[in-house]
Scaffold this motif. Structure first.
Motif, mmCIF file in Angstrom:
data_model
loop_
_atom_site.group_PDB
_atom_site.id
_atom_site.type_symbol
_atom_site.label_atom_id
_atom_site.label_comp_id
_atom_site.label_asym_id
_atom_site.label_seq_id
_atom_site.Cartn_x
_atom_site.Cartn_y
_atom_site.Cartn_z
ATOM 1 N N MET A 134 32.557 41.990 34.042
ATOM 2 C CA MET A 134 33.713 41.335 34.805
ATOM 3 C C MET A 134 34.936 42.316 34.880
ATOM 4 S SD MET A 134 32.844 38.315 36.363
ATOM 5 C CE MET A 134 34.111 37.585 36.748
ATOM 6 N N LEU A 135 35.061 43.202 34.124
ATOM 7 C CA LEU A 135 36.109 44.166 34.058
ATOM 8 C C LEU A 135 36.613 44.635 35.293
ATOM 9 C CD1 LEU A 135 35.674 46.357 30.593
ATOM 10 C CD2 LEU A 135 37.246 44.503 31.061
ATOM 11 N N ASP A 136 37.673 44.533 35.733
ATOM 12 C CA ASP A 136 38.174 45.273 36.857
ATOM 13 C C ASP A 136 39.233 46.170 36.697
ATOM 14 O OD1 ASP A 136 39.564 45.778 39.372
ATOM 15 O OD2 ASP A 136 39.427 43.926 40.232
ATOM 16 N N ARG A 188 49.999 36.197 38.994
ATOM 17 C CA ARG A 188 49.780 37.341 40.038
ATOM 18 C C ARG A 188 48.387 38.028 39.504
ATOM 19 N NH1 ARG A 188 54.779 39.700 41.315
ATOM 20 N NH2 ARG A 188 53.230 41.242 42.553
ATOM 21 N N GLU A 189 47.836 37.828 38.473
ATOM 22 C CA GLU A 189 46.589 38.268 37.991
ATOM 23 C C GLU A 189 46.085 37.149 37.233
ATOM 24 O OE1 GLU A 189 45.603 41.019 39.034
ATOM 25 O OE2 GLU A 189 47.062 42.329 39.627
ATOM 26 N N ILE A 190 44.675 36.878 37.260
ATOM 27 C CA ILE A 190 43.743 36.075 36.559
ATOM 28 C C ILE A 190 42.778 36.888 35.996
ATOM 29 C CG2 ILE A 190 42.299 33.988 36.416
ATOM 30 C CD1 ILE A 190 43.945 33.110 38.810
ATOM 31 N N VAL A 191 42.554 36.907 34.765
ATOM 32 C CA VAL A 191 41.701 37.723 33.963
ATOM 33 C C VAL A 191 40.668 36.802 33.530
ATOM 34 C CG1 VAL A 191 41.191 39.534 32.156
ATOM 35 C CG2 VAL A 191 43.226 39.768 33.297
ATOM 36 N N LEU A 192 39.406 37.047 34.086
ATOM 37 C CA LEU A 192 38.423 35.757 33.810
ATOM 38 C C LEU A 192 37.420 36.529 32.644
ATOM 39 C CD1 LEU A 192 37.208 34.530 37.228
ATOM 40 C CD2 LEU A 192 38.624 33.461 35.525
ATOM 41 N N CYS A 193 37.208 35.568 31.603
ATOM 42 C CA CYS A 193 36.258 36.013 30.607
ATOM 43 C C CYS A 193 35.713 34.993 29.801
ATOM 44 C CB CYS A 193 37.174 36.841 29.357
ATOM 45 S SG CYS A 193 38.539 36.325 29.022
ATOM 46 N N MET A 238 39.672 41.478 24.981
ATOM 47 C CA MET A 238 40.147 41.722 26.251
ATOM 48 C C MET A 238 41.548 42.201 25.910
ATOM 49 S SD MET A 238 38.184 41.086 28.514
ATOM 50 C CE MET A 238 39.276 41.257 29.969
ATOM 51 N N ILE A 239 42.214 41.916 25.020
ATOM 52 C CA ILE A 239 43.449 42.275 24.669
ATOM 53 C C ILE A 239 43.444 43.535 24.107
ATOM 54 C CG2 ILE A 239 45.391 42.049 23.111
ATOM 55 C CD1 ILE A 239 45.790 40.009 25.324
#
Length: 266
Positions: A119-121, A229-234, A250-251
């Motif tokens: 899912m990394l963008d 502003r951003e949603i990081v899904l994991c 993710m961090i």
């Protein structure tokens, strides 16, 4: 974060980083040591164990958001009937169940990592890191585990010449919200969206200050879409806390990207 978790995090910060000769050190240590026994202890018992006075205990607890020692005791007693840390499969397991439980947990961790990697963008990560680089400061809020991740992130970013503030308690979060610079970057580490549901006033103030809010989460809630502003899904799973490992992953991905692409500008 909930009030007791916030309180325990604050006590741990005193014990881990505070001066042993500070008047609150022994108090924090005693409360942590006898935490589950406090509902059955008098304030005089706690004063004796902390080498302090009942007045000092009452004053300390009020600064932590409790009306009285009785209030603290009642909240701890109520929390002891809450849902256990793990699901029923683990809670009611015995030694013969260890291998299949560990195997299931490990497989879910692997699936979470594979899913999050897929899912990394990279454009999204670049946007986040660019704002981190330009931001006057960075702050981390979220559920109690966010503090653990935050301490790691704070140390690594300090090495990259960037200051990070952590809302380790509700009081500290309120202080950060009041004093944070406009347009600062704010990370909210919130697996299931509890922070967005329970801390609406905090979110609203951050929005008013035009902070660049980034949510790290498993679920994309409507509350997040309106404010982030951003949603990081994991993560696919977080039945027994396996999602926490992916949050740290993710961090670290973010830290590596920042170090490679933006360290020269820090």
């Amino acid at each position: 974060m909930d009030k007791l978790s916030s309180f325990v995090a604050y006590l741990l910060s005193i014990v881990n980083y505070g001066d042993m000769h500070d008047k609150n050190y022994n108090m924090a240590k005693a409360i942590l040591k006898y935490y589950h026994e406090l509902p059955y202890m008098t304030i005089r018992d706690l004063a004796r164990h902390s080498y302090g006075t009942t007045t000092a205990i009452t004053r300390f607890l009020k600064t932590c958001g409790f009306e009285s020692y009785k209030d603290l005791k009642q909240q701890i007693a109520a929390s002891q009937t809450d849902r256990p840390t793990f699901n029923d499969v683990v809670t009611f397991a015995d030694k013969s169940d260890l291998q299949p439980i560990f195997e299931m947990y490990t497989e879910k961790v692997k699936e979470n990592l594979d899913y999050s990697f897929s899912m990394l963008d990279y454009d999204q990560i670049d946007h986040i890191c660019k704002h981190m680089c330009l931001s006057p400061e960075i702050a981390i809020f979220g559920t109690p585990f966010a503090t653990c991740i935050g301490l790691h992130f704070q140390k690594m970013m300090a090495n990259l010449n960037k200051f990070v503030r952590i809302g380790v308690t509700d009081a500290k979060q309120d202080e950060i919200v009041k004093t944070i610079h406009r347009t600062s970057v704010v990370f909210i580490i919130d697996m299931k969206g509890a922070f967005f549901k329970n801390q609406k006033e905090v979110i609203d103030e951050l929005v008013k200050k035009e902070c660049y809010i980034v949510a790290f989460t498993q679920f994309e809630l409507e509350e997040m879409k309106d404010t982030c502003r951003e949603i990081v899904l994991c993560n696919k799973y977080d039945d027994d806390g396996e999602g926490r490992i992916t949050m740290l992953y993710m961090i670290d991905i973010l830290l590596m990207f920042y170090s490679i692409n933006y360290q020269m500008f820090a």
